[in-house]
Design an enzyme around this catalytic site. Structure first.
Site, PDB file in Angstrom:
ATOM      1  N   TYR A  98     -12.219  -6.445  -2.934  1.00 21.74           N
ATOM      2  CA  TYR A  98     -11.486  -7.158  -1.887  1.00 21.74           C
ATOM      3  C   TYR A  98     -12.411  -7.587  -0.755  1.00 21.74           C
ATOM      4  O   TYR A  98     -12.172  -8.607  -0.105  1.00 21.74           O
ATOM      5  CB  TYR A  98     -10.364  -6.276  -1.345  1.00 21.74           C
ATOM      6  CG  TYR A  98      -9.153  -6.223  -2.250  1.00 21.74           C
ATOM      7  CD1 TYR A  98      -8.151  -7.172  -2.149  1.00 21.74           C
ATOM      8  CD2 TYR A  98      -9.029  -5.228  -3.215  1.00 21.74           C
ATOM      9  CE1 TYR A  98      -7.043  -7.127  -2.983  1.00 21.74           C
ATOM     10  CE2 TYR A  98      -7.929  -5.175  -4.050  1.00 21.74           C
ATOM     11  CZ  TYR A  98      -6.934  -6.133  -3.938  1.00 21.74           C
ATOM     12  OH  TYR A  98      -5.839  -6.092  -4.761  1.00 21.74           O
ATOM     13  N   GLU A 140      -2.294  -0.274  -5.739  1.00 21.75           N
ATOM     14  CA  GLU A 140      -3.143  -0.121  -6.918  1.00 21.75           C
ATOM     15  C   GLU A 140      -3.682   1.302  -7.026  1.00 21.75           C
ATOM     16  O   GLU A 140      -3.790   1.857  -8.132  1.00 21.75           O
ATOM     17  CB  GLU A 140      -4.266  -1.149  -6.869  1.00 21.75           C
ATOM     18  CG  GLU A 140      -3.764  -2.562  -7.137  1.00 21.75           C
ATOM     19  CD  GLU A 140      -4.631  -3.660  -6.518  1.00 21.75           C
ATOM     20  OE1 GLU A 140      -5.827  -3.412  -6.280  1.00 21.75           O
ATOM     21  OE2 GLU A 140      -4.097  -4.760  -6.270  1.00 21.75           O
TER      22      GLU A 140
END
Length: 407
Positions: A98, A140
């Site tokens: 990310y 996640e």
């Protein structure tokens, strides 16, 4: 929730960002893959990059998330986030990635919008990004923990123990863990990722619904071969059709996906088209195995009976449920339209495209859709027109979710 200082900035700039989001996404991916070619080779789908679908999905998710932050500041779009997080977990995405995305995405925004991106604007959109990213990272992490696996580490070798040619373009592969243990449990409607090494060395990943009954020692996936047309031919589907044979090893993820059959005894509508019928098979297998008496309406559309994967299996499952009915539509029914397998079968077969406008449906029916986007949009529109609430209509998209923020 956006901070007080960022909210007016995002509100003022969202129209400009939204208008340029496709270009921003294109620049972003170009920058990302230049700096990290391994991500295109081994993580991102090269086919959906080539046809632009992944760019559209990224653009849609970011614009939808920003809009939700402004219009519904006290709620979080959990349904959208869960859908993305399940897909990311099935690919093995990690939190560190990310940071890489953030770097190149904000650089792309600056490149496309130029001087309009002041430090204040950059900070506000950086906040939007990390609100979304941190929510996804948390979901996640929970998904990986539920699988008892480290971040990004749910992959396992599985052996192909059976192969069946369902149609000229659909092959069913039965898989079992290579160590001989039973396949892990999954929830009806979920999918797995399959990673294969292609001739050029790339390790490409695709998702396939589990099309068998939960609780068996093996899994089954049904792979439709993607032929060249509006976009390139499918690399992984072609590889599996041409090379996957009994005894071969495949690298497969744990099961993921949030389109799952709910508990209870309420009525169901399971509507699918083409290979979108695979998650519905798992749901029907579960209903049969559990002795369910739920009212179930099953709708399936296909090009022809010969193109309908698992056609006989679908008929058998519906016939085993006491309150189930099956409605089939074939664009080219020919002379092979199936007759009922038994006098008790509750089946209709029609020519043309699926039409749910006149089907008898209970007011409290819960609907699951899976198939091409035009099919799902048409059916969803018809169901909304009949008064079904939007929250009662669920869907699954194979590939990038181009429906995010629209459905």
């Amino acid at each position: 929730m956006l901070s007080e200082q960022s909210t007016p900035v995002v509100r003022a700039t969202l129209p400009a960002v939204g208008a340029a989001i496709d270009e921003i996404a294109a620049v972003f991916y170009r920058k990302l893959f230049t700096a990290h070619p391994d991500l295109l080779r081994d993580l991102f789908n090269r086919g959906t990059q080539a046809n632009g679908q992944q760019r559209q999905a990224l653009a849609g998710s970011i614009a939808a998330f920003a809009g939700m932050l402004l219009e519904h500041p006290d709620t979080r779009p959990d349904a959208m986030l869960a859908r993305i997080a399940h897909k990311h977990a099935s690919l093995g995405v990690t939190a560190d990635q990310y940071k890489i995305v953030n770097e190149h995405l904000l650089a792309a925004v600056s490149d496309v919008l130029g001087e309009a991106v002041t430090p204040q604007v950059a900070d506000a959109w950086d906040e939007v990004y990390w609100l979304m990213a941190n929510a996804l990272i948390a979901i996640e992490a929970r998904l990986y923990a539920e699988q008892g696996a480290p971040e990004g580490g749910t992959w396992r070798p599985m052996t192909v123990v059976a192969r069946h040619e369902e149609t000229p373009d659909a092959v069913a592969l039965t898989l079992r863990p290579a160590d001989g243990t039973p396949a892990p449990a999954f929830r009806p409607g979920q999918y797995v990722s399959v990673q294969v090494q292609l001739p050029d060395g790339a390790r490409q990943i695709r998702q396939y619904s589990l099309s068998c009954a939960p609780g068996r020692p093996e899994w089954r996936i049904t792979v439709k071969r993607v032929r060249a047309g509006d976009g390139p031919a499918g690399e992984v589907s072609a590889w599996l059709h041409e090379r996957a044979r009994v005894g071969d090893l495949l690298t497969v993820s744990a099961p993921f996906g949030d389109l799952i059959l709910p508990a209870g005894d309420g009525p169901l509508l399971l509507a699918s088209a083409g290979i979108g019928g695979t998650p519905m098979l798992a749901m029907l297998h579960h209903l049969v195995a559990s002795g369910s008496s739920r009212p179930v309406v099953v709708v399936h559309a296909d090009r022809s009976p010969a193109d309908h994967a698992h056609r006989d299996e679908l008929r058998t499952l519906v016939d085993a449920l006491p309150q189930a009915a099956l409605h089939l539509w074939y664009e080219e029914p020919g002379h092979a339209a199936p007759a009922p397998s038994s006098p008790s079968a509750r089946v209709t077969v029609s020519a043309g495209r699926a039409d749910v406008s006149a089907l008898p449906l209970p007011a409290d029916v819960t609907t699951y859709l899976c198939g091409p986007l035009p099919f799902m949009r048409t059916l969803r529109g018809a169901l909304l027109g009949r008064g079904l609430p939007p929250q009662a209509i669920h869907y699954e998209v194979f590939g990038p979710d181009l429906w995010l923020g629209q459905a």
